[in-house]
Design a protein around this motif. Structure first.
Motif, PDB file in Angstrom:
ATOM      1  N   LEU A 288      80.943  83.760  60.140  1.00  0.00           N
ATOM      2  CA  LEU A 288      80.110  82.492  60.239  1.00  0.00           C
ATOM      3  C   LEU A 288      80.342  81.696  58.738  1.00  0.00           C
ATOM      4  O   LEU A 288      80.649  82.221  57.926  1.00  0.00           O
TER       5      LEU A 288
ATOM      6  N   PHE B  66      78.439  78.837  52.593  1.00  0.00           N
ATOM      7  CA  PHE B  66      78.358  80.280  52.548  1.00  0.00           C
ATOM      8  C   PHE B  66      79.325  80.894  53.582  1.00  0.00           C
ATOM      9  O   PHE B  66      79.007  80.382  54.969  1.00  0.00           O
TER      10      PHE B  66
ATOM     11  N   ILE C 274      73.454  90.114  59.117  1.00  0.00           N
ATOM     12  CA  ILE C 274      74.445  89.279  58.445  1.00  0.00           C
ATOM     13  C   ILE C 274      74.308  89.224  56.909  1.00  0.00           C
ATOM     14  O   ILE C 274      73.299  89.074  56.261  1.00  0.00           O
ATOM     15  N   ILE C 275      75.890  89.287  56.512  1.00  0.00           N
ATOM     16  CA  ILE C 275      75.846  89.560  55.118  1.00  0.00           C
ATOM     17  C   ILE C 275      76.659  88.211  54.706  1.00  0.00           C
ATOM     18  O   ILE C 275      77.666  87.938  54.874  1.00  0.00           O
ATOM     19  N   PHE C 276      76.051  87.578  53.503  1.00  0.00           N
ATOM     20  CA  PHE C 276      76.521  86.536  52.895  1.00  0.00           C
ATOM     21  C   PHE C 276      77.347  86.664  51.733  1.00  0.00           C
ATOM     22  O   PHE C 276      77.087  87.462  50.919  1.00  0.00           O
ATOM     23  N   GLY C 277      78.085  85.930  51.595  1.00  0.00           N
ATOM     24  CA  GLY C 277      78.990  85.500  50.119  1.00  0.00           C
ATOM     25  C   GLY C 277      78.050  85.047  49.272  1.00  0.00           C
ATOM     26  O   GLY C 277      76.930  84.346  49.567  1.00  0.00           O
ATOM     27  N   LYS C 278      78.630  84.423  48.042  1.00  0.00           N
ATOM     28  CA  LYS C 278      77.711  83.792  46.905  1.00  0.00           C
ATOM     29  C   LYS C 278      77.766  82.544  47.003  1.00  0.00           C
ATOM     30  O   LYS C 278      77.087  81.754  46.503  1.00  0.00           O
ATOM     31  N   GLY C 279      78.593  82.091  48.003  1.00  0.00           N
ATOM     32  CA  GLY C 279      78.672  80.360  48.126  1.00  0.00           C
ATOM     33  C   GLY C 279      79.634  79.822  47.279  1.00  0.00           C
ATOM     34  O   GLY C 279      80.059  80.040  46.156  1.00  0.00           O
TER      35      GLY C 279
ATOM     36  N   TYR D 204      65.624  86.975  53.260  1.00  0.00           N
ATOM     37  CA  TYR D 204      66.731  86.778  52.030  1.00  0.00           C
ATOM     38  C   TYR D 204      66.015  86.165  50.817  1.00  0.00           C
ATOM     39  O   TYR D 204      65.204  85.509  50.915  1.00  0.00           O
TER      40      TYR D 204
ATOM     41  N   LEU E 109      74.284  84.464  42.853  1.00  0.00           N
ATOM     42  CA  LEU E 109      74.401  85.790  43.682  1.00  0.00           C
ATOM     43  C   LEU E 109      74.146  85.275  45.230  1.00  0.00           C
ATOM     44  O   LEU E 109      74.336  86.444  45.942  1.00  0.00           O
ATOM     45  N   GLY E 110      74.083  84.218  45.557  1.00  0.00           N
ATOM     46  CA  GLY E 110      74.138  83.932  46.896  1.00  0.00           C
ATOM     47  C   GLY E 110      72.843  84.318  47.784  1.00  0.00           C
ATOM     48  O   GLY E 110      71.899  84.579  47.139  1.00  0.00           O
TER      49      GLY E 110
END
Lengths: 110, 112
Positions: free
Chosen positions: A34, A89, A98-103, B35, B41-42
């Motif tokens: 996503l 992101f 849901i695992i996010f990147g740092k952007g 979150y 660090l996002g």
């Protein structure tokens, strides 16, 4: 260990040109990917997603490409507009999480 | 319109205080998430819940706990606030079977 990586902290693109945001991942079990967009002092908003069984998904000015062999995906924005200036992101979906990147911060230049 | 509402936009708390961050969603979603977002660090997952009274640790649960007594409400608790918990906290919810999660507007917490 970071499972979703966005290696470019920022990107500047001229208005009207194409913006390409990149993302790499390490876990081949991810089901979906996503992209979210975030303005300062607001929560992220969903942009577009792609299933792991597809290689492209398009929605208006936004297209996401998935290269599973390279474990790489990219978001293309064409044409870029001033309102596209935001943090983007990349995220991956697995086991209800849901695992996010740092952007990546995108600046659209006039 | 879908709605995830966080009780405060801005909070300032003292070190050692017990802090409650509240999140309510009106979409009857089964899954809810907390979150935190920090520069460079996002978004990092603290806890999530897939049903009432059910919870699982995310990547950074230390110093936090959660409560989900009702389906629509998911609370994040800082047992004893510390300065390294100064951050933007984001709540999200998602319907089981869908991939898209909806986020609240965020709570900017400052611990002094």
């Amino acid at each position: 260990d970071q499972q979703v990586k966005q290696n470019s902290p920022s990107l500047s693109v001229q208005e009207g040109r194409i913006s390409i945001l990149n993302c790499d991942y390490t876990n081949s079990m991810f089901d979906y990917f996503l992209w979210y967009k975030k303005y300062p002092a607001e929560g992220p908003t969903f942009l577009i997603s792609i299933s792991s069984i597809k290689d492209k998904n398009e929605d208006g000015r936004f297209t996401v490409f998935l290269n599973k062999s390279a474990k790489h995906l990219s978001l293309h924005i064409v044409p870029s507009q001033p309102g596209d200036s935001a943090v983007y992101f990349c995220a991956a979906f697995l086991d209800d999480k849901i695992i996010f990147g740092k952007g990546t911060r995108l600046h659209i230049l006039p | 319109d879908v709605k995830v509402t966080q009780s405060s936009r801005y909070l300032v708390k003292r070190t050692g205080e017990k802090v409650f961050l509240e999140c309510v969603q009106d979409m009857d979603h089964e899954n809810m998430f907390w979150y935190r977002q920090d520069p460079g660090l996002g978004l990092r997952l603290i806890y999530f819940s897939y049903d009432v009274k059910m919870k699982e640790k995310g990547d950074i649960p230390e110093g936090y706990s959660v409560s989900r007594e009702k389906k629509e409400r998911f609370s994040l608790i800082l047992e004893s606030a510390s300065t390294n918990q100064t951050s933007m906290y984001l709540c999200a919810s998602r319907r089981t079977g869908n991939t898209e999660a909806f986020f609240g507007q965020g709570t900017r917490l400052t611990v002094v």
